[in-house]
Structures are given as C-alpha cells and as structure tokens.
Design a protein around this motif. Structure first.
Motif, short mmCIF file in Angstrom:
data_model
loop_
_atom_site.label_atom_id
_atom_site.label_comp_id
_atom_site.label_asym_id
_atom_site.label_seq_id
_atom_site.Cartn_x
_atom_site.Cartn_y
_atom_site.Cartn_z
N GLY A 101 0.79 -1.23 0.00
CA GLY A 101 0.00 0.00 0.00
C GLY A 101 0.81 1.27 0.00
O GLY A 101 0.34 2.31 0.46
N ARG A 102 2.03 1.21 -0.54
CA ARG A 102 2.90 2.39 -0.52
C ARG A 102 3.27 2.88 -1.93
O ARG A 102 4.09 3.78 -2.08
N GLY A 103 2.71 2.29 -2.98
CA GLY A 103 3.03 2.74 -4.33
C GLY A 103 4.29 2.15 -4.90
O GLY A 103 4.91 2.74 -5.79
N LEU A 104 4.68 0.95 -4.43
CA LEU A 104 5.88 0.28 -4.94
C LEU A 104 5.56 -1.06 -5.61
O LEU A 104 6.41 -1.93 -5.71
N GLY A 105 4.33 -1.18 -6.06
CA GLY A 105 3.97 -2.34 -6.87
C GLY A 105 3.85 -3.65 -6.12
O GLY A 105 4.11 -4.71 -6.70
N SER A 106 3.42 -3.62 -4.86
CA SER A 106 3.35 -4.87 -4.09
C SER A 106 2.32 -5.84 -4.67
O SER A 106 2.57 -7.05 -4.73
N SER A 107 1.17 -5.34 -5.10
CA SER A 107 0.17 -6.24 -5.67
C SER A 107 0.64 -6.78 -7.01
O SER A 107 0.46 -7.96 -7.33
N GLY A 108 1.28 -5.93 -7.80
CA GLY A 108 1.85 -6.39 -9.06
C GLY A 108 2.92 -7.44 -8.85
O GLY A 108 2.99 -8.43 -9.58
N ALA A 109 3.74 -7.25 -7.81
CA ALA A 109 4.78 -8.22 -7.50
C ALA A 109 4.18 -9.55 -7.07
O ALA A 109 4.68 -10.62 -7.42
N ALA A 110 3.09 -9.50 -6.30
CA ALA A 110 2.42 -10.73 -5.88
C ALA A 110 1.86 -11.48 -7.08
O ALA A 110 1.99 -12.71 -7.19
N ALA A 265 0.68 4.97 -7.07
CA ALA A 265 -0.47 5.66 -6.50
C ALA A 265 -0.12 6.34 -5.18
O ALA A 265 -0.98 6.94 -4.54
N GLY A 266 1.17 6.24 -4.75
CA GLY A 266 1.59 6.84 -3.50
C GLY A 266 1.30 5.93 -2.31
O GLY A 266 0.79 4.82 -2.46
N PRO A 267 1.65 6.43 -1.13
CA PRO A 267 2.16 7.75 -0.81
C PRO A 267 3.69 7.87 -0.84
O PRO A 267 4.23 8.91 -0.47
N SER A 268 4.40 6.82 -1.26
CA SER A 268 5.86 6.92 -1.33
C SER A 268 6.27 7.94 -2.39
O SER A 268 5.53 8.25 -3.33
N ILE A 269 7.49 8.43 -2.24
CA ILE A 269 8.06 9.42 -3.16
C ILE A 269 9.27 8.80 -3.85
O ILE A 269 10.12 8.20 -3.19
N LEU A 270 9.34 8.94 -5.15
CA LEU A 270 10.49 8.49 -5.93
C LEU A 270 11.28 9.71 -6.37
O LEU A 270 10.72 10.65 -6.95
#
Length: 319
Positions: A101-110, A265-270
C-alpha cells in the motif's frame, strides 16, 4: 490429460524472485514503469494432497490470507485454469520485503510471483513466453504498467492493443540513481484512482505527451533532463488532497532541483537522481524538513526482472 499433468507435477519445487516497481514516473501515467532493487521471494512446492497453504514472512505476515485466496496463490490458480490444468496441492512460502500500500507495486509483484511460479511448475507441460506472461499478469492486475517492469526489469513502456498488452524494455542510463522515501501510512490505489477526473484540459494532455517523451530520453541517455522530464499535469495534483505530506515534500524536493514524483499511487516518493551524490543530499533534505517519519531507500534499477528457478523433483511432502 489434466489428471496426468497433476501426477507429472508431483514433487516439483520452484523459487521466484520479483522486484518492486514504481509506475507513472511523473508524466507517464499508466504507461511507464521502473523496476527497483527491492525483492519479494517465493518458494512453491507441489504437495501429495489437495489444497493450498501459504506461509508469509516479513511484510504482510499475520495480515494477508494464508489460503487459496492469497493473491499469489490466486495468480497461480489463474494460470492453471487458463490452460485447463487442474491445480495440484501447493505449499507457498513467501518472504516479502516490498511495502504494501505504498506505491511500490506490491500487488503487481504478488501477481507476477504467482504467474512466474506457474511458469516454473508447468515447465515441460505449457511453455509460457513473455507475451503470455504479460497477458496473464495484466488480466489479473487490470493494467500493465507495474507488472511489465516486474516481469522484465529496467524501464518499460506498456500499452494495450486489441490482441492484448504489449511492452518495450529499455536500459536505463547508468547515472540514474533512484531514491525512494517510504512513509508509515498507506494509500489505497482505488481511492487514488477515484480522484482522477474523467477528462483533462487539452493543454494538459499535450504537456504530458511532451514530458513523457522527454522522460524516456532522460532516463535512457540524458539524466540531466530528469527534473523537466518528470513534470506532470494528468494525475498527481488531483491526488494531492489525499496525500498532503507527500505532495508537500514532492514540491519541496522539486523546488530544490530534485526530480521527485509520487511513486505509483503513493504515498511513497520516488526521486530520480542524476548521480548517487544528488540522492544523498535529497535524503538529508527530507530528514531535516519532513513532519512525519520517512524511510529512505537507496536503490538501483533492476535490469533482470522476475526470475524462476526449478529445483530437482523430490518426493512430495504431505504437510
């Protein structure tokens, strides 16, 4: 045929490694994605009895489902079902590092973990090529911008045609140095998408087309253009109200000359640094000026993407 295939799979074990991703990269909404050197790892073993069990270690432990409804397990089952093959009993062991839930593609990775595990388990039965892997992952995720870089690594451009999702992988300039700031709070992708308008001004659309084209050039050959290339008018401003601290810090970083964007989608910042020194100074700035805790991750671009290793067949356990 299906029963015979299940017998052939008895005792198979595969190991999968999938990188985190950051999608959009500013102007490339639902199109551009970057694979990052932060990895979830998975081991899947075929059992001699029906049913699916899941062990989760690390991120999501005690929170995500541990049965067939687990997203990784569901993704494996999706591939088997697509090819008309009965799902054998499975035991999954997931070691998760990618924040949820931080915008780093965790669901995509799963999803990619499950698709790649299915590829390994079905080796010699069904051979899944890159196009089929992307099609299965996109069918589950709904859009290819995260699953494409997770599958193939590097910078990916993804698009959808009547025949299915497509991608182009590009190698990133060696000077590009990603830095991700991860907060303690999460953001719902569905909520972030709900804040998008149905249409945008013509001028804003043209603006983003130009910046997206420039961003590809900046990432591939001209990192000095990253600040201008990461400007966006299509999605980030509309989501500002849901992530006020994220947007305050993105604005601060950009005012100081750093190519900062909302990660996915955030909330992390790149932050896409043009060299390693630049991202160190960006990390110091956030440490001094943030109102809430942020974890700074000094990452590299992952160029390999997801990998799967098939182990020698052993007598299947009966967990």
């Amino acid at each position: 045929m299906s029963a015979r295939v299940v017998d052939e799979l008895a005792g198979r074990t595969v190991s999968v490694r999938v990188p985190a991703t950051s999608a959009n990269l500013g102007p490339g909404f639902d199109t551009l994605g970057l694979a990052l050197s932060l990895y979830d790892e998975l081991t899947v073993t075929v059992l001699d009895r029906p049913g699916v069990t899941v062990e989760v270690h690390g991120v999501g432990e005690g929170e995500v489902p541990t049965d067939e409804s687990n997203l990784v397990a569901h993704s494996i089952a999706h591939v088997f079902e697509h090819y008309g093959i009965a799902l054998p009993g499975l035991h999954l062991v997931a070691h998760n590092v990618i924040p949820h839930g931080r915008g780093l593609g965790s669901s995509g990775a799963a999803i990619v973990s499950g698709v790649m595990a299915a590829k390994g388990l079905l080796e010699g039965v069904v051979e899944l090529d890159s196009e089929q892997l992307l099609a299965r992952a996109t069918a589950l995720e709904g859009h290819p911008d995260n699953v494409a870089p997770a599958l193939f690594g590097g910078l990916t451009i993804a698009w959808v045609t009547p025949s299915g999702p497509q991608h182009k992988k590009l190698m990133v300039h060696r000077g590009v140095s990603p830095l991700v700031f991860v907060p303690e709070h999460t953001m719902s992708t569905a909520l972030a998408r709900s804040l998008q308008p149905e249409s945008v001004p013509h001028a804003d659309a043209i603006f983003n087309v130009s910046r997206s084209a420039l961003l590809v050039a900046a990432l591939v050959q001209s990192p000095e253009l990253l600040l201008a290339a990461t400007e966006d008018r299509l999605h980030q401003n509309y989501r500002a109200s849901a992530m006020p601290e994220t947007f305050r810090l993105v604005t601060l970083l950009r005012e100081e000359g750093y190519a900062a964007v909302v990660s996915g989608a955030g909330p992390s910042i790149l932050v896409l640094g043009s060299d390693p020194v630049q991202r160190l100074s960006a990390a110091r700035l956030i440490e001094q000026r943030s109102d809430t805790p942020w974890q700074a991750l000094m990452l590299a671009v992952d160029f390999k993407g997801a990998t799967v290793l098939t182990h020698p067949v052993q007598t299947p356990p009966s967990l």
